[in-house]
Write a protein that holds these residues in place. Structure first.
Motif, PDB file in Angstrom:
ATOM      1  N   LEU A 176      38.672  52.241  53.766  1.00 10.95           N
ATOM      2  CA  LEU A 176      39.902  51.649  53.977  1.00 10.95           C
ATOM      3  C   LEU A 176      40.837  51.942  54.889  1.00 10.95           C
ATOM      4  CD1 LEU A 176      40.317  49.741  50.624  1.00 10.95           C
ATOM      5  CD2 LEU A 176      39.497  48.819  52.437  1.00 10.95           C
ATOM      6  N   GLY A 177      41.156  53.257  54.830  1.00 11.85           N
ATOM      7  CA  GLY A 177      41.979  54.275  55.708  1.00 11.85           C
ATOM      8  C   GLY A 177      41.750  53.955  57.058  1.00 11.85           C
ATOM      9  N   LYS A 178      40.429  53.870  57.336  1.00  2.19           N
ATOM     10  CA  LYS A 178      40.163  53.555  59.030  1.00  2.19           C
ATOM     11  C   LYS A 178      40.283  52.529  59.580  1.00  2.19           C
ATOM     12  CE  LYS A 178      36.691  57.272  57.713  1.00  2.19           C
ATOM     13  NZ  LYS A 178      35.252  57.587  57.847  1.00  2.19           N
ATOM     14  N   THR A 179      40.848  51.436  58.551  1.00  2.00           N
ATOM     15  CA  THR A 179      41.196  50.292  59.039  1.00  2.00           C
ATOM     16  C   THR A 179      42.469  49.934  58.835  1.00  2.00           C
ATOM     17  OG1 THR A 179      41.154  49.103  56.740  1.00  2.00           O
ATOM     18  CG2 THR A 179      38.928  49.599  57.898  1.00  2.00           C
ATOM     19  N   ASP A 180      43.034  48.684  59.119  1.00  4.12           N
ATOM     20  CA  ASP A 180      44.440  48.112  59.113  1.00  4.12           C
ATOM     21  C   ASP A 180      44.590  47.304  57.788  1.00  4.12           C
ATOM     22  OD1 ASP A 180      45.358  49.535  61.436  1.00  4.12           O
ATOM     23  OD2 ASP A 180      44.550  48.092  62.496  1.00  4.12           O
ATOM     24  N   THR A 181      43.526  47.190  56.997  1.00  2.00           N
ATOM     25  CA  THR A 181      43.487  46.531  55.841  1.00  2.00           C
ATOM     26  C   THR A 181      44.603  46.581  54.950  1.00  2.00           C
ATOM     27  OG1 THR A 181      41.180  46.463  55.940  1.00  2.00           O
ATOM     28  CG2 THR A 181      42.235  45.616  53.766  1.00  2.00           C
ATOM     29  N   ILE A 182      45.437  45.613  54.361  1.00  2.00           N
ATOM     30  CA  ILE A 182      46.586  45.926  53.418  1.00  2.00           C
ATOM     31  C   ILE A 182      45.949  46.267  51.991  1.00  2.00           C
ATOM     32  CG2 ILE A 182      48.109  44.508  52.082  1.00  2.00           C
ATOM     33  CD1 ILE A 182      48.861  45.036  55.179  1.00  2.00           C
ATOM     34  N   VAL A 183      46.678  47.293  51.387  1.00  2.00           N
ATOM     35  CA  VAL A 183      46.648  47.762  50.390  1.00  2.00           C
ATOM     36  C   VAL A 183      47.680  47.550  49.354  1.00  2.00           C
ATOM     37  CG1 VAL A 183      45.814  49.781  48.994  1.00  2.00           C
ATOM     38  CG2 VAL A 183      45.015  49.911  51.176  1.00  2.00           C
ATOM     39  N   ARG A 184      47.363  46.605  48.520  1.00  2.00           N
ATOM     40  CA  ARG A 184      48.436  46.099  47.506  1.00  2.00           C
ATOM     41  C   ARG A 184      48.235  46.894  46.208  1.00  2.00           C
ATOM     42  NH1 ARG A 184      47.425  41.448  48.685  1.00  2.00           N
ATOM     43  NH2 ARG A 184      49.040  41.063  50.273  1.00  2.00           N
ATOM     44  N   TYR A 185      49.592  47.203  45.705  1.00  2.00           N
ATOM     45  CA  TYR A 185      49.701  48.036  44.629  1.00  2.00           C
ATOM     46  C   TYR A 185      51.104  47.811  44.148  1.00  2.00           C
ATOM     47  CZ  TYR A 185      52.631  51.470  46.979  1.00  2.00           C
ATOM     48  OH  TYR A 185      53.727  52.114  47.769  1.00  2.00           O
ATOM     49  N   PHE A 186      51.429  48.449  42.743  1.00  2.00           N
ATOM     50  CA  PHE A 186      52.752  48.735  42.317  1.00  2.00           C
ATOM     51  C   PHE A 186      53.524  49.956  42.956  1.00  2.00           C
ATOM     52  CE2 PHE A 186      50.530  46.166  38.557  1.00  2.00           C
ATOM     53  CZ  PHE A 186      51.453  45.423  38.557  1.00  2.00           C
ATOM     54  N   GLU A 187      54.638  49.349  43.554  1.00  2.00           N
ATOM     55  CA  GLU A 187      55.419  50.355  44.252  1.00  2.00           C
ATOM     56  C   GLU A 187      55.934  51.515  42.920  1.00  2.00           C
ATOM     57  OE1 GLU A 187      57.306  51.976  47.166  1.00  2.00           O
ATOM     58  OE2 GLU A 187      56.827  50.018  47.217  1.00  2.00           O
ATOM     59  N   GLY A 188      55.715  52.636  43.528  1.00  2.00           N
ATOM     60  CA  GLY A 188      56.328  53.895  42.768  1.00  2.00           C
ATOM     61  C   GLY A 188      54.857  54.646  42.090  1.00  2.00           C
ATOM     62  N   SER A 189      53.772  54.154  42.292  1.00  2.95           N
ATOM     63  CA  SER A 189      52.662  54.761  41.516  1.00  2.95           C
ATOM     64  C   SER A 189      52.246  56.035  42.266  1.00  2.95           C
ATOM     65  CB  SER A 189      51.480  53.778  41.752  1.00  2.95           C
ATOM     66  OG  SER A 189      51.489  52.469  41.235  1.00  2.95           O
ATOM     67  N   ALA A 190      52.255  57.153  41.583  1.00  2.24           N
ATOM     68  CA  ALA A 190      51.983  58.378  42.149  1.00  2.24           C
ATOM     69  C   ALA A 190      50.652  58.655  42.783  1.00  2.24           C
ATOM     70  CB  ALA A 190      52.209  59.494  41.088  1.00  2.24           C
ATOM     71  N   TYR A 191      49.700  58.084  42.509  1.00  2.72           N
ATOM     72  CA  TYR A 191      48.498  58.013  42.832  1.00  2.72           C
ATOM     73  C   TYR A 191      48.464  57.488  44.596  1.00  2.72           C
ATOM     74  CZ  TYR A 191      47.426  53.042  42.640  1.00  2.72           C
ATOM     75  OH  TYR A 191      47.557  51.654  42.766  1.00  2.72           O
ATOM     76  N   MET A 192      49.400  56.536  44.880  1.00  6.11           N
ATOM     77  CA  MET A 192      49.191  56.075  46.074  1.00  6.11           C
ATOM     78  C   MET A 192      49.997  57.106  47.031  1.00  6.11           C
ATOM     79  SD  MET A 192      48.098  53.505  47.916  1.00  6.11           S
ATOM     80  CE  MET A 192      47.861  52.102  46.694  1.00  6.11           C
ATOM     81  N   LEU A 206      50.467  49.824  53.316  1.00  2.49           N
ATOM     82  CA  LEU A 206      50.574  49.746  51.937  1.00  2.49           C
ATOM     83  C   LEU A 206      51.539  48.596  51.835  1.00  2.49           C
ATOM     84  CD1 LEU A 206      51.194  53.374  50.952  1.00  2.49           C
ATOM     85  CD2 LEU A 206      49.023  52.073  50.985  1.00  2.49           C
ATOM     86  N   ASP A 207      51.253  47.896  50.643  1.00  2.05           N
ATOM     87  CA  ASP A 207      52.388  46.735  50.379  1.00  2.05           C
ATOM     88  C   ASP A 207      52.502  46.966  48.843  1.00  2.05           C
ATOM     89  OD1 ASP A 207      53.458  44.484  49.602  1.00  2.05           O
ATOM     90  OD2 ASP A 207      52.035  42.950  50.183  1.00  2.05           O
ATOM     91  N   GLY A 208      53.632  47.279  48.335  1.00  2.00           N
ATOM     92  CA  GLY A 208      54.016  47.693  47.089  1.00  2.00           C
ATOM     93  C   GLY A 208      54.522  46.579  46.133  1.00  2.00           C
ATOM     94  N   GLY A 209      54.153  45.168  46.711  1.00  2.34           N
ATOM     95  CA  GLY A 209      54.648  44.174  46.052  1.00  2.34           C
ATOM     96  C   GLY A 209      53.679  43.482  45.090  1.00  2.34           C
ATOM     97  N   TYR A 210      52.717  44.069  44.783  1.00  2.00           N
ATOM     98  CA  TYR A 210      51.637  43.786  43.875  1.00  2.00           C
ATOM     99  C   TYR A 210      52.405  43.260  42.718  1.00  2.00           C
ATOM    100  CZ  TYR A 210      47.454  43.320  40.711  1.00  2.00           C
ATOM    101  OH  TYR A 210      46.490  43.071  39.898  1.00  2.00           O
ATOM    102  N   ASP A 211      52.131  42.143  41.933  1.00  2.00           N
ATOM    103  CA  ASP A 211      52.811  41.463  40.890  1.00  2.00           C
ATOM    104  C   ASP A 211      51.969  41.235  39.826  1.00  2.00           C
ATOM    105  OD1 ASP A 211      51.144  39.491  41.579  1.00  2.00           O
ATOM    106  OD2 ASP A 211      52.775  38.018  41.840  1.00  2.00           O
ATOM    107  N   GLY A 212      50.635  41.925  39.763  1.00  2.00           N
ATOM    108  CA  GLY A 212      49.592  41.972  38.629  1.00  2.00           C
ATOM    109  C   GLY A 212      48.877  40.744  38.658  1.00  2.00           C
ATOM    110  N   THR A 213      48.988  39.509  39.638  1.00  2.00           N
ATOM    111  CA  THR A 213      48.388  38.325  39.359  1.00  2.00           C
ATOM    112  C   THR A 213      46.985  38.489  40.587  1.00  2.00           C
ATOM    113  OG1 THR A 213      49.573  36.876  41.008  1.00  2.00           O
ATOM    114  CG2 THR A 213      50.290  37.175  38.495  1.00  2.00           C
ATOM    115  N   PRO A 214      46.184  37.604  40.572  1.00  2.00           N
ATOM    116  CA  PRO A 214      45.107  37.477  41.792  1.00  2.00           C
ATOM    117  C   PRO A 214      45.657  36.536  42.889  1.00  2.00           C
ATOM    118  CG  PRO A 214      44.684  36.031  39.991  1.00  2.00           C
ATOM    119  CD  PRO A 214      45.794  36.803  39.181  1.00  2.00           C
TER     120      PRO A 214
END
Length: 391
Positions: A176-192, A206-214
């Motif tokens: 994924l990192g070799k592409t420009d694909t958006i990766v959506r996650y919860f902001e502040g996650s240490a793993y990211m 990175l897009d830290g705006g994941y709200d938990g819904t699909p």
């Protein structure tokens, strides 16, 4: 830091309702309905071992299969308190014998206003054990220290998922990192922070705006990728998200090199010594309960689904998800043994690496860990029965 689970079906519930649920007190009459137990002859007497009359376990989310081991501890006909989002009953061993104390399992997430379990444990000292991720234990080691005593999961289910039809060449997070694909996650996650720092993903993705819904994943038509739990979302998206109903591919963050223990049962550091007699007797019972659950999860899964329905926080959880979760936990080795062959043990070298990985991350976030933090500060194998192992 504490995990934040997917909230499919939860977003529609107003925050005001969730706040009221979190503040609701226990139903005293319901609590009183559970008779004081007596330890079975020849069995483990947890009261005599120094355990509190009620062992209170604070989980980090709504009831789900990843918590199955603690619900396995409940004896027949437990009392459900929908107001406080908890369930209470006699604490029984693997043979169903009473141990002389009760166990109360409390929900986390919306039930506690989404605050960290560590904070809840320091707010409410009635809590005996709580689910504290080891990266959270590192982050809060200077202010709210906790010590893990049982790693119910050997690997974290945390993953990044993507649509294989849209990304046929992607097999790993690094791909994924070799592409420009958006990766959506919860902001502040240490793993990211780790994945970016290790060069596996790019900050620009990175897009830290994941709200938990699909919603956003579906709206992207599969162009975006997203965080999730391998023990839940693949099933949910393929079977229960009507707007998707297709498989997803994923890689565990664990397999990308970031390896915290997810939700190990932990105690406050200042309570460890006083609870040591109790833990010596209790932890082996909990080890065996984990294994009993994954071997035969049907009854507990029905209880979990019933609890979700009665607690009515907006969280949706089917028996299909629960069954998938148990199978996936076994298939992927999420539940298993430590490197010493004991179920629930912590690997000191792994914890040392995690401390090294996360200390600069948390320091940059303004929550620097305790100076000189060691693996022994955040976890111990002292109370485990080394003969108990997943076969």
């Amino acid at each position: 830091m504490r995990r934040i689970r997917t909230t499919i079906g939860l977003a529609a519930v107003s925050l005001s309702v969730l706040s009221l649920a979190a503040c609701g007190g226990s139903d005293d009459s319901a609590a009183a309905a559970v008779a004081a137990p007596t330890a079975a002859a020849g069995g483990t007497d947890l009261a005599a071992a120094g355990c509190p009359a009620t062992v209170v376990i604070q989980t980090d989310w709504n009831p789900e299969a990843e918590h199955g081991g603690v619900y396995q501890l409940l004896g027949p006909d437990p009392t459900i308190d929908a107001g406080s989002k908890s369930v209470k009953g006699n604490l029984v061993d693997s043979d169903g014998n009473s141990t002389g104390v009760q166990v109360e399992v409390r929900s986390g997430g919306p039930a506690i206003g989404f605050q960290a379990v560590s904070a809840q444990m320091y707010t409410d000292e009635d809590i005996t054990l709580g689910y504290v991720d080891t990266d959270e234990a590192i982050q809060l080691s200077a202010t709210q220290p906790t010590v893990g005593v049982l790693a119910q999961l050997d690997k974290s289910p945390q993953m990044i998922m993507w649509d294989p039809a849209s990304h046929p060449d992607v097999k790993t997070i690094a791909d994924l990192g070799k592409t420009d694909t958006i990766v959506r996650y919860f902001e502040g996650s240490a793993y990211m922070d780790y994945l970016v720092g290790a060069g596996l993903l790019k900050e620009s993705q990175l897009d830290g705006g994941y709200d938990g819904t699909p919603a956003a994943f579906v709206a992207s038509g599969g162009e975006d990728s997203q965080q999730g739990y391998a023990s839940a979302e693949p099933y949910i998206y393929e079977n229960e998200v009507d707007a998707w109903k297709k498989p997803v591919d994923y890689q565990l963050v664990y397999d990308a090199g970031f390896q915290p223990y997810a939700s190990p049962l932990s105690v406050r550091a200042d309570a460890l010594e006083g609870l040591s007699g109790c833990l010596k007797a209790l932890v082996p019972i909990m080890q065996q309960a984990d294994l009993d659950y994954v071997a035969d999860p049907a009854a507990v899964n029905k209880l979990i689904v019933d609890l979700v329905e009665q607690f009515n926080t907006g969280w949706q959880y089917s028996e299909g998800v629960a069954d998938y979760s148990v199978k996936t936990m076994k298939d992927l080795g999420l539940v298993g043994n430590g490197p010493d062959g004991t179920h629930g043990s912590f690997d000191t070298d792994r914890l040392k690496t995690l401390i090294e990985q996360t200390t600069p991350i948390f320091t940059d976030q303004g929550t620097a860990p305790k100076d000189g933090l060691t693996p022994e500060d955040i976890a111990t194998n002292e109370f485990l029965d080394k003969s108990i192992a997943l076969k």
